[in-house]
Scaffold this motif. Structure first.
Motif, short mmCIF file in Angstrom:
data_model
loop_
_atom_site.label_atom_id
_atom_site.label_comp_id
_atom_site.label_asym_id
_atom_site.label_seq_id
_atom_site.Cartn_x
_atom_site.Cartn_y
_atom_site.Cartn_z
N LEU A 48 0.91 -1.17 0.07
CA LEU A 48 0.19 0.05 -0.12
C LEU A 48 0.96 1.33 -0.10
O LEU A 48 0.54 2.29 -0.73
N ALA A 49 1.92 1.32 0.76
CA ALA A 49 2.80 2.26 0.78
C ALA A 49 3.60 2.83 -0.27
O ALA A 49 3.62 3.82 -0.96
N ALA A 50 3.92 1.41 -1.12
CA ALA A 50 4.66 1.61 -2.56
C ALA A 50 3.60 2.11 -3.49
O ALA A 50 4.12 2.95 -4.18
N THR A 51 2.39 1.78 -3.31
CA THR A 51 1.28 2.37 -4.29
C THR A 51 0.99 3.74 -4.18
O THR A 51 1.25 4.59 -5.06
N LEU A 52 1.05 4.24 -3.22
CA LEU A 52 0.81 5.69 -2.58
C LEU A 52 2.10 6.31 -2.90
O LEU A 52 1.81 7.62 -3.47
N ILE A 53 3.12 5.85 -2.74
CA ILE A 53 4.42 6.84 -3.14
C ILE A 53 4.62 6.76 -4.57
O ILE A 53 4.85 7.89 -5.08
N LEU A 54 4.29 5.58 -5.16
CA LEU A 54 5.06 5.72 -6.73
C LEU A 54 4.19 5.74 -7.72
O LEU A 54 4.21 6.16 -8.74
N ILE A 55 2.67 5.18 -7.42
CA ILE A 55 1.64 5.32 -8.44
C ILE A 55 0.87 6.60 -8.47
O ILE A 55 0.64 7.18 -9.51
N ARG A 59 0.09 9.64 -11.34
CA ARG A 59 -1.18 9.88 -11.87
C ARG A 59 -1.80 11.32 -11.87
O ARG A 59 -2.52 11.73 -12.92
N ASP A 60 -1.19 11.89 -10.78
CA ASP A 60 -1.48 13.29 -10.60
C ASP A 60 -0.91 14.09 -11.78
O ASP A 60 -1.19 15.15 -12.35
N ILE A 61 0.39 13.81 -12.01
CA ILE A 61 1.20 14.52 -13.08
C ILE A 61 0.70 14.26 -14.50
O ILE A 61 0.70 15.20 -15.32
N ILE A 62 0.26 13.35 -14.78
CA ILE A 62 -0.34 12.80 -16.10
C ILE A 62 -1.59 13.52 -16.44
O ILE A 62 -1.70 14.17 -17.49
N THR A 63 -2.48 13.64 -15.38
CA THR A 63 -3.83 14.49 -15.57
C THR A 63 -3.76 15.92 -15.33
O THR A 63 -3.20 16.72 -15.15
#
Length: 63
Positions: A48-55, A59-63
């Motif tokens: 969960l921590a890896a998902t929140l940190i890396l993904i 996603r915020d940068i792309i949109t």
């Protein structure tokens, strides 16, 4: 439904471990099952921590 599957899988693994490990007490098998659940919860928290940190930031940068 996921919780039912996890509980069923744990009960099957515990029954198999109990039948294979002759000479061990039921409390030993229960302690090992508890340790396995603690380890899996730690790995889940790490994922969960890896998902929140890396993904999520990507996603915020792309949109």
């Amino acid at each position: 439904m996921h919780q039912i599957g996890s509980a069923l899988s744990l009960s099957i693994l515990t029954a198999v471990a109990a039948s294979v490990s002759a000479g061990h007490e039921a409390t030993d098998i229960a302690a090992r099952s508890g340790a396995a659940l603690t380890g899996s919860a730690a790995l889940l928290a790490l994922a969960l921590a890896a998902t929140l940190i890396l993904i999520v930031p990507v996603r915020d940068i792309i949109t």
